[in-house]
Design a protein around this motif. Structure first.
Motif, PDB file in Angstrom:
ATOM      1  N   UNK A  28       0.796  -1.218   0.075  1.00 32.09           N
ATOM      2  CA  UNK A  28       0.075   0.061  -0.096  1.00 32.09           C
ATOM      3  C   UNK A  28       0.903   1.215   0.161  1.00 32.09           C
ATOM      4  N   UNK A  29       2.116   1.221   0.642  1.00 31.76           N
ATOM      5  CA  UNK A  29       3.065   2.298   0.599  1.00 31.76           C
ATOM      6  C   UNK A  29       3.355   2.723  -0.718  1.00 31.76           C
ATOM      7  N   UNK A  30       3.589   1.569  -1.522  1.00 28.26           N
ATOM      8  CA  UNK A  30       4.083   1.721  -2.796  1.00 28.26           C
ATOM      9  C   UNK A  30       3.015   2.486  -3.669  1.00 28.26           C
ATOM     10  N   UNK A  31       1.630   1.928  -3.413  1.00 29.08           N
ATOM     11  CA  UNK A  31       0.558   2.597  -4.292  1.00 29.08           C
ATOM     12  C   UNK A  31       0.385   4.174  -3.777  1.00 29.08           C
ATOM     13  N   UNK A  32       0.620   4.336  -2.235  1.00 28.17           N
ATOM     14  CA  UNK A  32       0.599   5.617  -2.135  1.00 28.17           C
ATOM     15  C   UNK A  32       1.508   6.501  -2.801  1.00 28.17           C
ATOM     16  N   UNK A  33       2.831   6.183  -2.805  1.00 29.83           N
ATOM     17  CA  UNK A  33       3.816   6.887  -3.669  1.00 29.83           C
ATOM     18  C   UNK A  33       3.508   7.122  -5.195  1.00 29.83           C
ATOM     19  N   UNK A  34       2.898   6.107  -5.729  1.00 28.70           N
ATOM     20  CA  UNK A  34       2.627   6.101  -7.256  1.00 28.70           C
ATOM     21  C   UNK A  34       1.547   7.095  -7.365  1.00 28.70           C
ATOM     22  N   UNK A  35       0.431   6.866  -6.673  1.00 29.79           N
ATOM     23  CA  UNK A  35      -0.459   7.883  -6.758  1.00 29.79           C
ATOM     24  C   UNK A  35      -0.570   9.181  -6.465  1.00 29.79           C
ATOM     25  N   UNK A  36       0.447   9.420  -5.422  1.00 26.22           N
ATOM     26  CA  UNK A  36       0.888  10.683  -5.188  1.00 26.22           C
ATOM     27  C   UNK A  36       1.582  11.612  -6.046  1.00 26.22           C
ATOM     28  N   UNK A  37       2.501  10.664  -7.083  1.00 28.46           N
ATOM     29  CA  UNK A  37       3.558  11.407  -7.559  1.00 28.46           C
ATOM     30  C   UNK A  37       3.001  12.132  -8.783  1.00 28.46           C
ATOM     31  N   UNK A  38       1.756  11.770  -9.273  1.00 27.81           N
ATOM     32  CA  UNK A  38       1.201  12.367 -10.296  1.00 27.81           C
ATOM     33  C   UNK A  38       0.532  13.732 -10.029  1.00 27.81           C
ATOM     34  N   UNK A  39       0.064  14.027  -8.759  1.00 34.50           N
ATOM     35  CA  UNK A  39      -0.760  14.897  -8.523  1.00 34.50           C
ATOM     36  C   UNK A  39      -0.406  16.332  -8.723  1.00 34.50           C
ATOM     37  N   UNK A  40       1.005  16.613  -8.798  1.00 30.20           N
ATOM     38  CA  UNK A  40       1.406  18.047  -9.154  1.00 30.20           C
ATOM     39  C   UNK A  40       1.223  18.174 -10.672  1.00 30.20           C
ATOM     40  N   UNK A  41       1.058  17.288 -11.543  1.00 32.83           N
ATOM     41  CA  UNK A  41       1.076  17.018 -12.979  1.00 32.83           C
ATOM     42  C   UNK A  41       2.142  18.229 -13.561  1.00 32.83           C
ATOM     43  N   UNK A  42       3.314  17.765 -13.344  1.00 36.36           N
ATOM     44  CA  UNK A  42       4.263  18.715 -13.976  1.00 36.36           C
ATOM     45  C   UNK A  42       4.801  17.495 -14.837  1.00 36.36           C
ATOM     46  N   UNK A  43       5.917  17.961 -15.888  1.00 39.90           N
ATOM     47  CA  UNK A  43       6.470  17.200 -16.696  1.00 39.90           C
ATOM     48  C   UNK A  43       7.063  15.769 -16.452  1.00 39.90           C
ATOM     49  N   UNK A  44       7.811  15.591 -15.238  1.00 40.65           N
ATOM     50  CA  UNK A  44       8.407  14.515 -14.861  1.00 40.65           C
ATOM     51  C   UNK A  44       7.238  13.660 -14.424  1.00 40.65           C
ATOM     52  N   UNK A  45       6.424  14.212 -13.368  1.00 37.53           N
ATOM     53  CA  UNK A  45       5.299  13.146 -12.829  1.00 37.53           C
ATOM     54  C   UNK A  45       4.477  12.513 -14.049  1.00 37.53           C
ATOM     55  N   UNK A  46       4.287  13.578 -14.904  1.00 34.60           N
ATOM     56  CA  UNK A  46       3.083  12.973 -16.218  1.00 34.60           C
ATOM     57  C   UNK A  46       3.787  11.947 -16.794  1.00 34.60           C
ATOM     58  N   UNK A  47       4.972  11.960 -17.324  1.00 29.70           N
ATOM     59  CA  UNK A  47       5.449  10.858 -18.219  1.00 29.70           C
ATOM     60  C   UNK A  47       6.176   9.687 -17.143  1.00 29.70           C
ATOM     61  N   UNK A  48       6.673   9.895 -15.941  1.00 31.53           N
ATOM     62  CA  UNK A  48       6.890   9.086 -15.084  1.00 31.53           C
ATOM     63  C   UNK A  48       5.751   8.080 -14.784  1.00 31.53           C
ATOM     64  N   UNK A  49       4.556   8.683 -14.610  1.00 29.52           N
ATOM     65  CA  UNK A  49       3.113   7.928 -14.595  1.00 29.52           C
ATOM     66  C   UNK A  49       2.824   6.891 -15.716  1.00 29.52           C
ATOM     67  N   UNK A  50       3.089   7.726 -16.885  1.00 29.83           N
ATOM     68  CA  UNK A  50       2.867   6.836 -18.132  1.00 29.83           C
ATOM     69  C   UNK A  50       3.683   5.670 -18.285  1.00 29.83           C
ATOM     70  N   UNK A  51       4.908   5.871 -17.726  1.00 23.72           N
ATOM     71  CA  UNK A  51       5.805   4.872 -17.849  1.00 23.72           C
ATOM     72  C   UNK A  51       5.590   3.664 -16.653  1.00 23.72           C
ATOM     73  N   UNK A  52       5.080   4.105 -15.445  1.00 28.68           N
ATOM     74  CA  UNK A  52       4.691   3.370 -14.555  1.00 28.68           C
ATOM     75  C   UNK A  52       3.545   2.548 -14.987  1.00 28.68           C
TER      76      UNK A  52
END
Length: 367
Positions: free
Chosen positions: A139-163
């Motif tokens: 669940x901690x991993x899912x916390x990290x992954x779901x929170x990473x997109x929230x700023x919606x900057x360039x890095x978080x967007x493409x990292x989420x696509x890769x993830x």
């Protein structure tokens, strides 16, 4: 201390402790805490990492609530994070503390899990403590992954696509899971809404429930001792009361963790990149967060050895089999004696640790 003593204390003017004790029974809780003993030996240091993980989770809750005051999920996500970071007083510090504590929590959870593994604390009767701990780490991993997109900057967007490409390769369920969390053909404002709901409502509810079960098991079974300590006669084993001795040391470790977090958050504030442009090409060197780098690198390696979908399926099969063996180790290594199975389990743990470290470093070297 008896009930009459509690009533006498509560009768004293301004005695908050006595007032509370009369109503919620603090003395009974204190008596229980004083009865609990914590083993003392050369590996006692590792007992503190569960508490450190809990402390960082509490920091996540506190800073997360403060960020909720200004954060706006959806199309305005980036602008609201920009406002928090640059316009709101101390907003940058709260956001930085939230991000750093998330990463430190993952690190502390890893250390806690491996210390439990190598001290054989998954053996009878602590199997459910091991499984509930693994569930909390997942669940901690899912916390990290779901929170990473929230700023919606360039890095978080493409990292989420890769993830999201990783679960996409799971036969059958993968596309369904990705479609459900993504909310469309690609990562968009709808995805932010869904990740936000998952991050601030669903995950905390599930996590707190399992955490309560995990802590109850720790209280019920107590702290496990390493195999070398188990071989000693009872008369040669040492222990200290949980309260106040171990509790005071636990608080000291929390204080150290808070200082480390304060230094990182203030001296290395969490940055905010350019706003994500879904139509733009992914920048060079895009990669997931460090705790997913090992899996990312393994999938890349399998893709080189077995091009196409076969490499992805082989990588996911390796993760599935490895995770299942890791979870089922209490059934394999049940004997408290240092037999063949105990040594095999230890070497399996060493192999996993070395594999994670090597593939993570390898992944960053190729970025």
């Amino acid at each position: 201390m008896g009930k009459s003593s509690s009533l006498e204390r509560s009768a004293q003017p301004g005695c908050v402790y006595g007032w509370l004790d009369e109503r919620i029974g603090l003395e009974e809780v204190m008596a229980l805490a004083k009865e609990k003993e914590v083993p003392q030996h050369s590996h006692s240091f590792w007992y503190y990492w569960g508490g450190i993980t809990l402390f960082l989770f509490l920091v996540q809750l506190l800073t997360g609530v403060l960020l909720l005051v200004y954060y706006q999920p959806g199309a305005n996500a980036y602008d609201s994070v920009r406002q928090i970071t640059y316009d709101i007083d101390f907003g940058w510090l709260i956001r930085s503390a939230h991000s750093w504590s998330a990463n430190l929590m993952v690190l502390a959870a890893f250390v806690h899990m491996f210390s439990v593994f190598f001290m054989k604390a998954y053996r009878k009767p602590r199997e459910f403590g091991w499984w509930s701990g693994l569930a909390l780490l997942g669940l901690t991993f899912v916390f990290g992954f779901s929170g990473y997109l929230l700023p919606f900057d360039e890095l978080s967007f493409f990292a989420t696509k890769v993830g999201l490409e990783i679960p996409q390769t799971i036969p059958g369920l993968g596309p369904v899971i990705v479609s459900l969390v993504q909310g469309g053909e690609t990562v968009s404002a709808v995805t932010i809404q869904r990740f936000f709901a998952l991050h601030v409502v669903v995950l905390p509810l599930v996590f707190i429930g399992i955490l309560g079960f995990h802590l109850w098991l720790v209280q019920k079974h107590g702290n496990a001792v390493p195999p070398g300590e188990e071989l000693k006669p009872e008369s040669e084993r040492r222990s200290i009361p949980f309260f106040p001795n171990f509790f005071a040391k636990d608080l000291a470790m929390w204080l150290i963790a808070m200082n480390v977090l304060a230094i990182l958050a203030s001296m290395y504030p969490w940055g905010l990149g350019a706003q994500a442009d879904p139509a733009a090409a992914a920048p060079e060197g895009i990669h997931p967060e460090w705790y997913f780098m090992s899996q990312f690198q393994v999938l890349k390696l399998f893709g080189r050895w077995m091009p196409g979908a076969l490499g992805e399926y082989a990588g996911m099969a390796l993760f599935g089999v490895g995770g299942l063996l890791w979870a089922l180790v209490p059934f394999f290594d049940k004997d408290s004696k240092a037999g063949l199975r105990a040594r095999a389990a230890t070497w399996f743990g060493v192999l996993v640790v070395m594999g994670l470290i090597v593939t993570t470093i390898w992944g960053y070297a190729e970025v």
